[in-house]
Every structure is written in structure tokens, then in C-alpha cells.
Design a protein around this motif. Structure first.
Motif, mmCIF file in Angstrom:
data_model
loop_
_atom_site.group_PDB
_atom_site.id
_atom_site.type_symbol
_atom_site.label_atom_id
_atom_site.label_comp_id
_atom_site.label_asym_id
_atom_site.label_seq_id
_atom_site.Cartn_x
_atom_site.Cartn_y
_atom_site.Cartn_z
ATOM 1 N N PHE A 139 0.845 -1.170 -0.012
ATOM 2 C CA PHE A 139 -0.062 -0.139 -0.063
ATOM 3 C C PHE A 139 0.822 1.471 -0.049
ATOM 4 C CE2 PHE A 139 -3.807 -1.817 2.671
ATOM 5 C CZ PHE A 139 -4.471 -2.465 1.342
ATOM 6 N N TYR A 140 2.086 1.095 0.637
ATOM 7 C CA TYR A 140 2.741 2.488 1.062
ATOM 8 C C TYR A 140 3.633 2.826 -0.001
ATOM 9 C CZ TYR A 140 0.322 1.118 5.240
ATOM 10 O OH TYR A 140 -0.652 0.799 6.197
ATOM 11 N N ASP A 141 3.385 3.282 -1.182
ATOM 12 C CA ASP A 141 4.177 3.839 -2.237
ATOM 13 C C ASP A 141 3.815 5.582 -1.734
ATOM 14 O OD1 ASP A 141 1.675 4.676 -3.091
ATOM 15 O OD2 ASP A 141 2.083 4.228 -5.266
ATOM 16 N N GLU A 145 -13.633 8.767 11.528
ATOM 17 C CA GLU A 145 -14.168 7.401 11.904
ATOM 18 C C GLU A 145 -12.952 6.624 12.188
ATOM 19 O OE1 GLU A 145 -14.660 8.856 8.838
ATOM 20 O OE2 GLU A 145 -16.672 8.470 8.232
ATOM 21 N N TYR A 146 -11.673 7.038 11.960
ATOM 22 C CA TYR A 146 -10.501 6.278 12.248
ATOM 23 C C TYR A 146 -9.949 6.599 13.763
ATOM 24 C CZ TYR A 146 -6.299 3.510 11.430
ATOM 25 O OH TYR A 146 -5.528 2.392 11.365
ATOM 26 N N TYR A 147 -10.458 5.841 14.500
ATOM 27 C CA TYR A 147 -10.297 5.887 16.243
ATOM 28 C C TYR A 147 -8.721 5.498 16.503
ATOM 29 C CZ TYR A 147 -11.298 1.098 16.040
ATOM 30 O OH TYR A 147 -11.318 -0.165 15.938
ATOM 31 N N GLY A 174 0.538 1.486 16.885
ATOM 32 C CA GLY A 174 -0.416 1.724 16.113
ATOM 33 C C GLY A 174 -1.174 0.436 15.467
ATOM 34 N N SER A 175 -1.007 -0.613 16.201
ATOM 35 C CA SER A 175 -1.592 -1.862 15.735
ATOM 36 C C SER A 175 -1.169 -2.675 14.474
ATOM 37 C CB SER A 175 -3.322 -1.748 15.746
ATOM 38 O OG SER A 175 -3.977 -3.024 16.014
ATOM 39 N N ASN A 176 0.094 -2.019 14.220
ATOM 40 C CA ASN A 176 0.632 -2.432 12.880
ATOM 41 C C ASN A 176 0.846 -4.000 12.809
ATOM 42 O OD1 ASN A 176 1.199 -0.146 11.420
ATOM 43 N ND2 ASN A 176 2.846 0.343 12.815
ATOM 44 N N GLY A 233 -1.419 -5.685 13.794
ATOM 45 C CA GLY A 233 -2.734 -6.287 13.114
ATOM 46 C C GLY A 233 -2.742 -6.619 11.801
ATOM 47 N N ASN A 234 -1.781 -6.291 10.915
ATOM 48 C CA ASN A 234 -1.596 -6.547 9.477
ATOM 49 C C ASN A 234 -1.038 -8.054 9.278
ATOM 50 O OD1 ASN A 234 -0.998 -3.312 7.517
ATOM 51 N ND2 ASN A 234 -2.797 -4.302 8.438
ATOM 52 N N MET A 235 -0.585 -8.710 10.716
ATOM 53 C CA MET A 235 -0.305 -10.081 10.282
ATOM 54 C C MET A 235 -1.329 -10.992 10.632
ATOM 55 S SD MET A 235 3.290 -9.543 12.238
ATOM 56 C CE MET A 235 4.183 -7.924 12.199
ATOM 57 N N ALA A 287 -9.956 4.712 -1.618
ATOM 58 C CA ALA A 287 -8.936 5.269 -2.440
ATOM 59 C C ALA A 287 -7.289 4.830 -2.107
ATOM 60 C CB ALA A 287 -8.685 6.779 -2.437
ATOM 61 N N PHE A 288 -7.181 4.359 -0.779
ATOM 62 C CA PHE A 288 -5.951 3.736 -0.328
ATOM 63 C C PHE A 288 -6.116 2.225 -0.555
ATOM 64 C CE2 PHE A 288 -4.065 1.730 3.951
ATOM 65 C CZ PHE A 288 -2.942 2.011 3.614
ATOM 66 N N ASN A 289 -6.998 1.827 -0.551
ATOM 67 C CA ASN A 289 -7.157 0.228 -0.927
ATOM 68 C C ASN A 289 -6.965 -0.180 -2.672
ATOM 69 O OD1 ASN A 289 -7.381 -2.599 -0.850
ATOM 70 N ND2 ASN A 289 -9.639 -2.562 -0.635
ATOM 71 N N ILE A 297 -5.477 -7.557 6.265
ATOM 72 C CA ILE A 297 -6.185 -8.057 7.728
ATOM 73 C C ILE A 297 -5.805 -6.967 8.426
ATOM 74 C CG2 ILE A 297 -3.826 -9.708 7.956
ATOM 75 C CD1 ILE A 297 -5.696 -11.324 9.810
ATOM 76 N N SER A 298 -6.681 -6.764 9.331
ATOM 77 C CA SER A 298 -6.449 -5.735 10.219
ATOM 78 C C SER A 298 -6.897 -6.486 11.774
ATOM 79 C CB SER A 298 -6.932 -4.393 10.396
ATOM 80 O OG SER A 298 -6.752 -3.615 9.192
ATOM 81 N N ARG A 299 -6.296 -7.414 12.245
ATOM 82 C CA ARG A 299 -6.529 -8.056 13.509
ATOM 83 C C ARG A 299 -6.906 -7.170 14.696
ATOM 84 N NH1 ARG A 299 -8.412 -11.843 15.968
ATOM 85 N NH2 ARG A 299 -7.600 -13.928 15.956
HETATM 86 C C1 AVJ Z 1 -1.637 0.829 9.851
HETATM 87 C C2 AVJ Z 1 -2.067 -1.623 9.802
HETATM 88 C C3 AVJ Z 1 -2.583 -0.215 11.538
HETATM 89 O O1 AVJ Z 1 -4.782 -1.742 9.775
HETATM 90 O O2 AVJ Z 1 -5.526 -0.153 10.798
HETATM 91 C C4 AVJ Z 1 -5.905 1.725 7.875
HETATM 92 C C5 AVJ Z 1 -3.763 0.464 8.092
HETATM 93 N N1 AVJ Z 1 -5.655 0.155 6.690
HETATM 94 N N2 AVJ Z 1 -7.012 1.792 7.099
HETATM 95 C C6 AVJ Z 1 -4.899 -0.623 9.954
HETATM 96 C C7 AVJ Z 1 -4.975 0.923 7.547
HETATM 97 C C8 AVJ Z 1 -6.792 0.734 6.086
HETATM 98 C C9 AVJ Z 1 -3.687 0.176 9.742
HETATM 99 N N3 AVJ Z 1 -2.344 -0.114 10.272
#
Ligand code: AVJ
Length: 315
Positions: free
Chosen positions: A25-27, A42-44, A154-156, A158-160, A208-210, A276-278
Motif C-alpha cells: 500500500f505504501y508508495d 471514523e479512524y479512532y 499503531g496496531s501495525n 494487526g496486519n499479520m 482510495a487507499f485500498n 487483514i487488520s486483526r
Molecule cells: C497501519 C496497519 C494499523 O490496519 O488499521 C488503515 C492500516 N488500513 N486503514 C490498520 C489501515 C486501512 C492500519 N495499520
């Protein structure tokens, strides 16, 4: 990097269940869209973790195995813009802790920006940026033998998928010495009406991000994805505690990727899994930590109990 990208895109789109990795995603455009996401109403997640860093700084410091007169290294994996970390840095400086800040990131550009900002805002802070893959950097830090605190915010994580997260935690644990700390930030399992909008905002930034992933393939691999012929589809079940994002093909179509000299077929409504955002709770975290030497010391929550920062110690 580019050859990995090419191979991963080919593998992901050739598989019967199509997938593309969220790490792509991150270019430059993706980085900018993620900054916008962090500021969405919305992004709490970012706001909740900032609340912990701003209002519970003393609790964080108390739980860490550090003393003002013993030098330590504060390592941050995936440092980003440092907004949350600065709250901690400010207090550590004002209380005369003896430490160096080591932000680690894949993007040298992000690290340069962060370093310049810290030089202005916190001129006495010792900063030494580390560009590269987390594990290569952790291996190189192992040589130093100073006490360490590793931030992974940042719940990074969660992407695993859970298996990957276990592997990550055990590798992280192996690169630390006994009594070193990890501060792990995770988003908590909660109801769908709170989680889903965070991945499906009204202004369409997450969409747009996706879909930017398809733009990136167009730009870097000479492909002809028609972005308008695909939709953004986030899903979440509270029972599982997992949010997943998909790109869905609006119609039956073919896409050519020039760099692969190959055509990919999409059925109408066919999904590509992109992220995935676990979300976590104590039980899930326990399973992830189970076979590692990292043990829980403290759990800090924001005022709404949306997000947790766990402080772990290697023992
Ligand atoms: C950066 C992985 C924590 O999963 O919430 C935000 C990335 N994806 N909106 C997340 C993200 C869609 C984010 N992280």
C-alpha cells in the motif's frame, strides 16, 4: 524490491483465491493517503493511542525497566511521523533520562522528515535513524548490549495473520536481552458499528487507499487496471475480531500486466484479499506470546477502552 513486488503480485493474482499484500500500500501516494486516514473522524485507532501516550506518560515510564542514570536505547519499529512518540520523548527529556532514540523504517524519506522535525522540536534529543527491514535492524542493534525499549505501535501487528505475528514476536524476543522491554500497541475487539466505519469512511479515503494498490501496479508494472471497474469492500466480524479488506471486480474483465507479459481474468464479484487488520484481546495476545520469552507487565487503555498498549519484558 521491485523484483519482489513483481513476483508477489504475480503469485497473488495467479492463485485461485486472489490476494495482494497490504505491505505494498505504501508508495508515495499510499503514504499520503494513510496520513489522511489517521485524521479521519471514523479512524479512532490513532486518536485512542495518542490519548494513552498523552495522558498516561507517567504510567508508561513507571512500567518500563529504565532509570534516569542508566543509558538505554529507545527503538521504534515503523516510526511514521512520531506524533504519539513525541509525547513520551518530551517527558523522558524533561526528567533527564539518558537515552538515544532510534527510529526504524523502510522509508528513508519518512525517516529524514522525522529527524528534521525532532531536531527542531526537541533539539537536545539524540536521534539516530535506521533505514531497513525490522529484523536486519534488530540484528544489528543486538551488537550494542545497551538496555532497550522497543516500540511497535499503531496496531501495525494487526496486519499479520496470527501465525505470522507469533513468528514476529519470537524473532523480536530473540533479538533482545533479558530485561529489555517492548511496548506493543494493539486495537481491541469491539462492535462492528465502531470498527467497520474505520475501514469504510464516508469521504472515501480508505477506498482510495485500498484501490491505490491497483494504481501502483499500473505505474510500476505497466498494467491496465481500470480503477473504476473495481470496488472497495471491508468486512468485520466481532466474533473473530478480524477486519479484512477486499478489492472486488465489478464485472467480468481481463487485465494485462505488461511487466509480466500476462493477462489476468476476473469474474464478476470476484474478490482480491488485500489486508487483514486483526483486533486483540488478552486471550489472543496470550496465544501470540505463548512460546516467546516476552511476558506481560502492564496493559494501558485509552479513555474509551478502544485500544491497548501492552508493556512486555523479556525474561
Ligand atoms: C497501519 C496497519 C494499523 O490496519 O488499521 C488503515 C492500516 N488500513 N486503514 C490498520 C489501515 C486501512 C492500519 N495499520
Amino acid at each position: 524490491m521491485n523484483s519482489n513486488f513483481k513476483k508477489d503480485i504475480n503469485d497473488g493474482l495467479s492463485s485461485p483465491i486472489k490476494t495482494l499484500s497490504s505491505k505494498y500500500f505504501y508508495d508515495t501516494a499510499g503514504d499520503a493517503l494513510f496520513v489522511k486516514i489517521m485524521n479521519l473522524p471514523e479512524y479512532y485507532l490513532t486518536k485512542a493511542e495518542f490519548d494513552i501516550f498523552k495522558n498516561q506518560t507517567q504510567n508508561i515510564i513507571k512500567s518500563l525497566n529504565i532509570e534516569p542514570d542508566t543509558f538505554f536505547e529507545l527503538v521504534e519499529l515503523g516510526a511514521g511521523d512520531g506524533t504519539k512518540t513525541k509525547e513520551l520523548l518530551k517527558v523522558l527529556i524533561s526528567e533527564n533520562y539518558n537515552f538515544k532514540y532510534l527510529p526504524v523504517d523502510i522509508s528513508n524519506n519518512a525517516l529524514d522528515k522525522l529527524k528534521a522535525n525532532l531536531n527542531t522540536e526537541l533539539p537536545t534529543l539524540k536521534v539516530s535513524k535506521k533505514q531497513g527491514d525490522y529484523f536486519d535492524v534488530l540484528d544489528s542493534l543486538k551488537a550494542s548490549n545497551h538496555p532497550k525499549v522497543v516500540l511497535f505501535l499503531g496496531s501495525n501487528i494487526g496486519n499479520m495473520e496470527d501465525e505470522q505475528a507469533k513468528l514476529f514476536i519470537s524473532k523480536l524476543s530473540n533479538s533482545l536481552n533479558i530485561s529489555d522491554n517492548v511496548l506493543l500497541g494493539v486495537d481491541l475487539i469491539k462492535s462492528k458499528d465502531i470498527v467497520l466505519p474505520a475501514y469504510n469512511d464516508k469521504s472515501g479515503v480508505t477506498k482510495a487507499f485500498n484501490l491505490n494498490l491497483l494504481n501502483r501496479i499500473n505505474n510500476e508494472l505497466d498494467a491496465d487496471f481500470n480503477i473504476d471497474a473495481f470496488s472497495h469492500q471491508p468486512e468485520y466480524t466481532e466474533k473473530e475480531g478480524i477486519a479484512r479488506s477486499f478489492i472486488v471486480s465489478n464485472k467480468e474483465q481481463e487485465v494485462r500486466i505488461g511487466a509480466l507479459d500476462k493477462v489476468f481474468k476476473f469474474k464478476k464479484d470476484e474478490k482480491i484479499h488485500t489486508e487483514i487488520s486483526r483486533k486483540y484481546n488478552d486471550t489472543i495476545l496470550n496465544t501470540i506470546l505463548e512460546n516467546s520469552q516476552l511476558k506481560k507487565v502492564t496493559k494501558l487503555l485509552d479513555s474509551k477502552s478502544y485500544f491497548a498498549d501492552y508493556i512486555l519484558i523479556k525474561s
